[in-house]
Design a protein around this motif. Structure first.
Motif, PDB file in Angstrom:
ATOM      1  N   SER A 116     -13.813 -18.780 -39.787  1.00  0.00           N
ATOM      2  CA  SER A 116     -13.635 -19.896 -38.872  1.00  0.00           C
ATOM      3  C   SER A 116     -14.064 -21.171 -39.603  1.00  0.00           C
ATOM      4  O   SER A 116     -15.104 -21.190 -40.280  1.00  0.00           O
ATOM      5  CB  SER A 116     -14.527 -19.663 -37.638  1.00  0.00           C
ATOM      6  N   GLY A 117     -13.259 -22.193 -39.531  1.00  0.00           N
ATOM      7  CA  GLY A 117     -13.589 -23.456 -40.203  1.00  0.00           C
ATOM      8  C   GLY A 117     -13.125 -23.532 -41.654  1.00  0.00           C
ATOM      9  O   GLY A 117     -13.366 -24.534 -42.335  1.00  0.00           O
ATOM     10  N   SER A 118     -12.447 -22.510 -42.130  1.00  0.00           N
ATOM     11  CA  SER A 118     -12.023 -22.523 -43.540  1.00  0.00           C
ATOM     12  C   SER A 118     -10.750 -23.346 -43.750  1.00  0.00           C
ATOM     13  O   SER A 118     -10.348 -23.583 -44.891  1.00  0.00           O
ATOM     14  CB  SER A 118     -11.810 -21.087 -44.045  1.00  0.00           C
ATOM     15  N   SER A 121      -5.880 -23.242 -39.671  1.00  0.00           N
ATOM     16  CA  SER A 121      -4.961 -23.941 -38.759  1.00  0.00           C
ATOM     17  C   SER A 121      -4.444 -25.220 -39.398  1.00  0.00           C
ATOM     18  O   SER A 121      -3.265 -25.579 -39.229  1.00  0.00           O
ATOM     19  CB  SER A 121      -5.666 -24.279 -37.443  1.00  0.00           C
ATOM     20  N   ALA A 263      -8.643 -28.863 -52.554  1.00  0.00           N
ATOM     21  CA  ALA A 263      -7.376 -29.592 -52.466  1.00  0.00           C
ATOM     22  C   ALA A 263      -7.201 -30.082 -51.036  1.00  0.00           C
ATOM     23  O   ALA A 263      -7.812 -29.542 -50.109  1.00  0.00           O
ATOM     24  CB  ALA A 263      -6.242 -28.662 -52.858  1.00  0.00           C
ATOM     25  N   SER A 264      -6.361 -31.093 -50.869  1.00  0.00           N
ATOM     26  CA  SER A 264      -6.076 -31.569 -49.511  1.00  0.00           C
ATOM     27  C   SER A 264      -5.147 -30.552 -48.836  1.00  0.00           C
ATOM     28  O   SER A 264      -4.467 -29.767 -49.516  1.00  0.00           O
ATOM     29  CB  SER A 264      -5.382 -32.929 -49.572  1.00  0.00           C
ATOM     30  N   MET A 268      -2.377 -28.045 -50.601  1.00  0.00           N
ATOM     31  CA  MET A 268      -2.370 -26.580 -50.400  1.00  0.00           C
ATOM     32  C   MET A 268      -1.014 -26.124 -49.885  1.00  0.00           C
ATOM     33  O   MET A 268      -0.487 -25.098 -50.311  1.00  0.00           O
ATOM     34  CB  MET A 268      -3.442 -26.178 -49.384  1.00  0.00           C
TER      35      MET A 268
HETATM   36  N1  LIG Z   1      -8.448 -28.869 -47.172  1.00  0.00           N
HETATM   37  C1  LIG Z   1      -9.409 -29.361 -46.395  1.00  0.00           C
HETATM   38  N2  LIG Z   1     -10.328 -30.192 -46.915  1.00  0.00           N
HETATM   39  C2  LIG Z   1     -11.305 -30.703 -46.123  1.00  0.00           C
HETATM   40  N3  LIG Z   1     -11.441 -30.422 -44.811  1.00  0.00           N
HETATM   41  C3  LIG Z   1     -10.563 -29.591 -44.263  1.00  0.00           C
HETATM   42  C4  LIG Z   1      -9.510 -29.012 -45.014  1.00  0.00           C
HETATM   43  N4  LIG Z   1      -8.792 -28.219 -44.204  1.00  0.00           N
HETATM   44  C5  LIG Z   1      -9.369 -28.289 -43.000  1.00  0.00           C
HETATM   45  N5  LIG Z   1     -10.428 -29.124 -43.022  1.00  0.00           N
HETATM   46  C6  LIG Z   1     -11.309 -29.438 -41.894  1.00  0.00           C
HETATM   47  O1  LIG Z   1     -12.068 -28.270 -41.639  1.00  0.00           O
HETATM   48  C7  LIG Z   1     -12.222 -28.072 -40.243  1.00  0.00           C
HETATM   49  C8  LIG Z   1     -11.729 -26.692 -39.876  1.00  0.00           C
HETATM   50  O2  LIG Z   1     -10.355 -26.628 -40.088  1.00  0.00           O
HETATM   51  P1  LIG Z   1      -9.443 -25.650 -39.235  1.00  0.00           P
HETATM   52  O3  LIG Z   1      -8.067 -25.794 -39.766  1.00  0.00           O
HETATM   53  O4  LIG Z   1      -9.667 -25.866 -37.800  1.00  0.00           O
HETATM   54  O5  LIG Z   1     -10.053 -24.252 -39.697  1.00  0.00           O
HETATM   55  P2  LIG Z   1      -9.825 -22.795 -39.079  1.00  0.00           P
HETATM   56  O6  LIG Z   1      -8.486 -22.786 -38.426  1.00  0.00           O
HETATM   57  O7  LIG Z   1      -9.891 -21.882 -40.248  1.00  0.00           O
HETATM   58  O8  LIG Z   1     -10.939 -22.580 -38.132  1.00  0.00           O
HETATM   59  C9  LIG Z   1     -11.451 -29.211 -39.566  1.00  0.00           C
HETATM   60  O9  LIG Z   1     -12.368 -30.194 -39.200  1.00  0.00           O
HETATM   61  C10 LIG Z   1     -10.527 -29.702 -40.619  1.00  0.00           C
HETATM   62  O10 LIG Z   1     -10.254 -31.078 -40.490  1.00  0.00           O
END
Ligand SMILES: Nc1ncnc2c1ncn2[C@@H]1O[C@H](COP(=O)(O)OP(=O)(O)O)[C@@H](O)[C@H]1O
Ligand SMILES: Nc1ncnc2c1ncn2[C@@H]1O[C@H](COP(=O)(O)OS(=O)(=O)O)[C@@H](OP(=O)(O)O)[C@H]1O
Length: 284
Positions: A116-118, A121, A263-264, A268
């Motif tokens: 979660s948070g990786s 999404s 990476a942004s 990615m």
């Molecule tokens: N490549 C990235 N670099 C920096 N921050 C990112 C990146 N991808 C996502 N984030 C940030 O990380 C947080 C979690 O992203 P999210 O896509 O919701 O993760 P997940 O779906 O895995 O829980 C969000 O606040 C998002 O803006």
């Protein structure tokens, strides 16, 4: 007599002088009467009559360029799957290849796994947007979203997570069969469950993408405040805190590579698109 079916599947495309074959069905009683060789049916106008013993009304019909031929193969594919018995597979004359031709792409599943948070999404959306702007059709199956509907009955205990992933894998398989690039963004913490989804698809059509982001970074992002709640013991069985995550051992892509700068999301997405291009998924 059932209505004739117009056949236009690939390989049957007729030249200007050959009309499209049409297939119809005539139901006859069994056993056939002695005079069945003549059948008393008028067969003219280049029509051909082939007898097949249909055990199901859902008989598969196959036509070739010489006219209508009803194949006896695959007439009956009775199966028992799980708790369902006496079920028969129905085939359509429009198949995956036709849909892919229409869409000018190949159906596949991009399976994004990670804590979660990786950024699962975020990558899914960036990928969807980048492919959309290239004219490619995608659909996102996001764990959070699917749990609002189809999987609303499932918790986060191991067996429910397994069922969550199994259902998402099956739906993803249908989308891929529809010719879409299906993007599943789900934690999918267990290797076994992800591998089971891989086996649902033809070789090469399941592209596993691992968001290799350390727990510490995911926790520092904590956009929904869930890690905080988990650390405070207010959420039990939170992945990475008091529930396991098994990283892939041999996946197609690892994003971002350990040790590099992150990476942004757009970069990615481009990495994934390069992979799709290289493997020929962005053309029919
Ligand atoms: N490549 C990235 N670099 C920096 N921050 C990112 C990146 N991808 C996502 N984030 C940030 O990380 C947080 C979690 O992203 P999210 O896509 O919701 O993760 P997940 O779906 O895995 O829980 C969000 O606040 C998002 O803006
Ligand atoms: N206990 C626990 N563990 C992990 N995640 C939890 C939990 N409870 C709620 N959430 C929220 O549910 C989202 C994950 O759903 P998934 O369907 O992807 O999970 S799983 O694949 O079945 O493990 C996950 O979304 P992401 O942060 O986008 O991964 C969380 O928001």
């Amino acid at each position: 007599v059932r209505p004739a079916i117009s056949c236009s599947s690939s390989g049957l495309e007729s030249g200007p002088s050959v009309p499209l074959p049409k297939v119809g069905f005539v139901k006859l009683p069994l056993p056939l009467p002695a005079q069945s060789s003549s059948l008393g049916l008028h067969v003219g106008n280049n029509a051909r009559l082939s007898l097949v013993q249909a055990t199901e009304e859902s008989a598969v019909s196959v036509a070739n360029d010489r006219g209508a031929v009803i194949s006896g193969q695959n007439l009956r594919q009775m199966a028992t799957n799980g708790k369902a018995t006496n079920i028969v597979w129905h085939k359509s004359s429009v198949g995956k290849l036709h849909r892919q031709e229409l869409l000018q792409q190949k159906g596949c599943v991009i399976w994004i796994t990670g804590l979660s948070g990786s950024g699962k999404s975020t990558l899914a959306c960036a990928l969807c947007q980048a492919l959309y702007s290239r004219g490619k059709l995608t659909y996102i199956l996001d764990g959070d979203n699917v749990r609002h509907g189809l999987n609303r009955d499932l918790s986060f205990k191991a067996e429910d997570r397994a069922e969550n992933i199994r259902r998402i894998g099956e739906v993803a398989k249908l989308f891929a069969d529809a010719g879409l690039i299906c993007i599943a963004s789900v934690i999918s913490p267990y290797r076994r469950d992800r591998d089971a989804c891989r086996t649902l698809l033809p070789e090469g059509d399941f592209i596993e993408v691992f968001m290799d982001v350390p727990l510490q970074i995911c926790e520092s992002r904590d956009p929904k405040g869930l890690y905080k709640l988990a650390r405070a013991g207010k959420i039990k069985g939170f992945t990475g805190i008091d529930d396991p995550y098994e990283p892939p051992l041999n996946c197609e892509l690892v994003l971002p590579q350990k040790g590099n700068n992150y990476a942004s999301p757009c970069e990615m997405a481009e990495t994934v698109i390069s992979f799709l291009e290289e493997k020929g998924f962005l053309q029919a």
